[in-house]
Scaffold this motif. Structure first.
Motif: not given
Length: 242
Positions: A99-105
């Protein structure tokens, strides 16, 4: 007392097959991401499925696609496993999602189902059942010191290259082509922002130069689970009179 004891024995015998069957049903374990999770850096979500016999057909795995999360299956994402449970050897499959998160949150992965077909321990006939993967939540952040940056890219390496075709002097109607390429290592090139500042286009008011940009080209590669790639922007500038 004797009659009560006999009833207790009969009751135990009645429920015993159901208890055995419940113990022989497929088992699913989930290893969810924990700890500090950085934007653009991969985390592993692993599912391990075990059955008491074997699976005549592959299971139907869930997907975990949600906004701003890139999900990839690495090379050999699914591997066979076995485990001894109560003296018996169970077989199964371990499946890893990167999994690659592309934004914070905060990322909320909703509960999903996994369908599995396995051989019945008593008859060896195929039995289909559904298991539940509970909802998963994790938070992606930027490293300390990067939170205030307008654009932050966490990567193992980053470089820029520029190529100019034409010029250095152009007459009215002549063109110059500019090619800007950004190379990134350690994460996906999807995170690379726009590289070329906008100029007036063909429908804008008259200007010395008009820009005719092509669609950016993003190319991604993977080597032993590590992503890298490039983003290339090509713009043609045409000289105009004022």
């Amino acid at each position: 007392m004797i009659r009560a004891g006999a009833l207790a024995i009969l009751s135990a015998l009645f429920f015993w097959p159901a208890m055995v069957l419940a113990q022989m049903e497929p088992r699913l374990s989930v290893e969810a991401p924990e700890g500090e999770i950085i934007v653009g850096q991969p985390v592993i979500l692993r599912l391990k499925l075990l059955v008491p016999t074997w699976m005549p057909t592959p299971p139907t795995w869930p997907n975990f696609e949600v906004p701003s999360l890139m999900v990839r299956l690495p090379e050999r994402a699914s591997t066979p496993v076995s485990e001894t449970i109560e003296g018996e050897t169970w077989s199964g499959i371990s499946r890893a999602y990167r999994l690659y998160p592309l934004a914070t949150g905060t990322f909320d992965l909703p509960a999903q189902t996994l369908r599995v077909t396995y051989a019945d321990p008593a008859t060896t006939q195929p039995v289909e059942t559904t298991l539940t993967v509970e909802a998963i939540r994790f938070v992606a952040t930027l490293p300390k010191g990067a939170a205030g940056l307008e654009t932050a890219i966490v990567a193992g390496g980053f470089s820029l290259a520029q190529q100019i075709e034409g010029g250095p002097e152009v007459q009215t109607g002549e063109a110059v082509q500019r090619i800007v390429t950004a190379s990134i290592e350690g994460t996906t090139p999807i995170l690379i922002p726009a590289l070329t500042a906008p100029l007036p286009g063909p429908t804008s008011a008259p200007a010395a130069l008009r820009a005719y940009p092509k669609e950016p080209v993003v190319a991604e590669t993977e080597n032993r689970g590590v992503l890298s790639g490039t983003r290339t922007e090509t713009t043609t500038y045409v000289a105009h009179t004022h």
